[in-house]
Scaffold this motif. Structure first.
Motif, PDB file in Angstrom:
ATOM      1  N   ASP A  23       0.823  -1.211   0.000  1.00 56.48           N
ATOM      2  CA  ASP A  23       0.000   0.000   0.000  1.00 56.48           C
ATOM      3  C   ASP A  23       0.859   1.263   0.000  1.00 56.48           C
ATOM      4  N   ASN A  24       2.150   1.122   0.304  1.00 59.19           N
ATOM      5  CA  ASN A  24       3.072   2.262   0.252  1.00 59.19           C
ATOM      6  C   ASN A  24       3.680   2.447  -1.134  1.00 59.19           C
ATOM      7  N   ASN A  25       3.545   1.428  -1.998  1.00 61.31           N
ATOM      8  CA  ASN A  25       4.257   1.458  -3.276  1.00 61.31           C
ATOM      9  C   ASN A  25       3.734   2.583  -4.164  1.00 61.31           C
ATOM     10  N   PRO A  26       4.610   3.282  -4.867  1.00 60.87           N
ATOM     11  CA  PRO A  26       4.153   4.425  -5.668  1.00 60.87           C
ATOM     12  C   PRO A  26       3.329   4.027  -6.889  1.00 60.87           C
ATOM     13  N   ARG A  27       3.385   2.756  -7.266  1.00 63.78           N
ATOM     14  CA  ARG A  27       2.641   2.265  -8.424  1.00 63.78           C
ATOM     15  C   ARG A  27       1.893   1.004  -8.021  1.00 63.78           C
ATOM     16  N   GLU A  28       0.616   0.932  -8.354  1.00 61.02           N
ATOM     17  CA  GLU A  28      -0.148  -0.277  -8.065  1.00 61.02           C
ATOM     18  C   GLU A  28       0.521  -1.474  -8.732  1.00 61.02           C
ATOM     19  N   ILE A  29       0.547  -2.584  -7.985  1.00 62.30           N
ATOM     20  CA  ILE A  29       1.178  -3.786  -8.530  1.00 62.30           C
ATOM     21  C   ILE A  29       0.278  -4.981  -8.257  1.00 62.30           C
ATOM     22  N   SER A  30      -0.071  -5.712  -9.290  1.00 63.47           N
ATOM     23  CA  SER A  30      -0.961  -6.862  -9.162  1.00 63.47           C
ATOM     24  C   SER A  30      -0.161  -8.123  -8.860  1.00 63.47           C
ATOM     25  N   GLN A  31      -0.883  -9.169  -8.499  1.00 67.15           N
ATOM     26  CA  GLN A  31      -0.221 -10.453  -8.257  1.00 67.15           C
ATOM     27  C   GLN A  31       0.452 -10.948  -9.538  1.00 67.15           C
ATOM     28  N   GLU A  32      -0.185 -10.726 -10.680  1.00 65.50           N
ATOM     29  CA  GLU A  32       0.390 -11.145 -11.958  1.00 65.50           C
ATOM     30  C   GLU A  32       1.660 -10.364 -12.273  1.00 65.50           C
TER      31      GLU A  32
END
Length: 375
Positions: free
Chosen positions: A356-365
């Protein structure tokens, strides 16, 4: 990114830093009136507790494991319950210092480990705490967080509490002279990763950016030197300071996808944490570059690399930089089977306290794709 006016709170232990400051440990223990002291250390540092010149009755828990788990903590707690210390000294790397924090707050508290997992659930502390790092990576001596692996779930339990802040942190870079080149490289990249992830985080704050960027510069300047010559005192001091600055970053900002993606490598495959962070670092930095292009360029420059926010260029340059330190930069080189990558991606994606801190959303894929790229 937070504007300058965003409220932020920073807490620090009393810090002694520099060559020869290990003599401060015994002096401070005496000033605290310590009579029964428990030293929490790994097997190697348990053999050199005399360097601390501690007063009174000194008992040593010298069984700290890399990536400590709940049974490891329980054995340390059992010794603490037996001797009832008035001072705990963490002596070693991040694993020893993390366990020391928990040993300082849990005995006699009426609280179990699972009851204090999360932010600010510890009720208090009645035992003194001094932290003495012997590696330059985690910065745990300056922070309020401890991590322990739950073997039942293969997840890391994170406890954060201001009551786990050390009364004193004694950082003598000379204690790191014995660290082998491979461990120096991995722990140095861990210190850098703390700084990079805090610098590029959604929670990034100008007050912390100061420490983060300087920490990256220190690693860029001194880590190659320390790997080449472990007796380079200036390089060892530079890395010790970078590690401390990385620790400063962890409390108010914390890490992001880099650590979330690295954690399953440690919990599932027992890859040392710094090494796991190193293998993953180029891929998460590049993935986040489109969201934080200016800061990515600053990170590259701080490492002495060509300024770029191009994903392919970032991966290539930072992978080469880590490889030049002697780090094998493929997961397969560390025994991670390709068939395990989907389960690892699911575990990493569930670590919301970091993602939730990451600057870019990242999916499991997308996490799975990062693992394949690092495979």
């Amino acid at each position: 990114m937070n504007p300058l006016s965003t409220p932020i709170e920073i807490v620090r232990p009393d810090i002694a830093f520099g060559s020869g400051t290990v003599a401060e440990v015994g002096r401070r223990a005496r000033a605290m009136g310590a009579r029964t002291i428990l030293v929490v250390a790994d097997a190697f540092n348990a053999t050199r507790v005399d360097l601390l010149d501690l007063p009174g009755e000194v008992r040593v828990f010298g069984e700290v494991k890399p990536e400590p788990d709940i049974p490891n903590l329980e054995r340390a707690l059992a010794l603490a319950e037996e001797i009832n210390p008035d001072l705990v000294v963490g002596f070693g790397g991040g694993s020893a210092m993390d366990l020391a924090k928990l040993v300082a707050v849990l005995p006699g508290s009426g609280q179990t480990l699972h009851e204090v997992v999360g932010p600010e659930k510890v009720r208090g502390r009645r035992i003194g705490l001094i932290q003495v790092p012997t590696t330059a990576g985690t910065g745990s001596e300056g922070g309020t967080r401890a991590l322990v692996t739950d073997p039942a779930t293969q997840n890391k339990l994170a406890v954060q509490s201001r009551f786990m802040l050390a009364d004193a942190a004694v950082i003598d870079p000379d204690l790191t002279m014995t660290v082998p080149a491979a461990v120096t490289a991995a722990t140095g990249v861990d210190a850098m990763a703390h700084c990079v992830e805090a610098f590029t985080s959604r929670k990034a704050h100008p007050l912390i950016d100061l420490y983060a960027l300087e920490g990256i510069r220190l690693v860029g300047r001194f880590l190659p030197r320390a790997v080449r010559d472990g007796g380079d005192r200036e390089a060892r001091a530079g890395l010790a300071l970078a590690s401390l600055y990385g620790g400063f970053c962890l409390g108010p900002v914390n890490t992001t996808a880099g650590h979330a993606v690295a954690y399953p490598l440690g919990t599932r495959h027992h890859i040392p944490h710094g090494l796991a962070c190193a293998v993953i670092f180029p891929h998460t930095l590049a993935f986040n570059a489109p969201a934080v292009p200016e800061k990515t360029r600053q990170v590259m420059a701080a490492l002495g690399l060509p300024e770029s926010d191009d994903e392919a260029a970032v991966v290539e340059a930072t992978t080469r930089w880590c490889a030049d330190l002697g780090i094998a930069m493929r997961l397969s080189a560390h025994g991670v089977p390709a068939g395990d990558l989907p389960a690892m991606a699911a575990e990493a994606h569930a670590i919301r306290r970091l993602l939730d801190n990451n600057p870019r959303e990242i999916s499991q894929e997308q996490i799975l794709a990062l693992y394949h790229a690092a495979g």
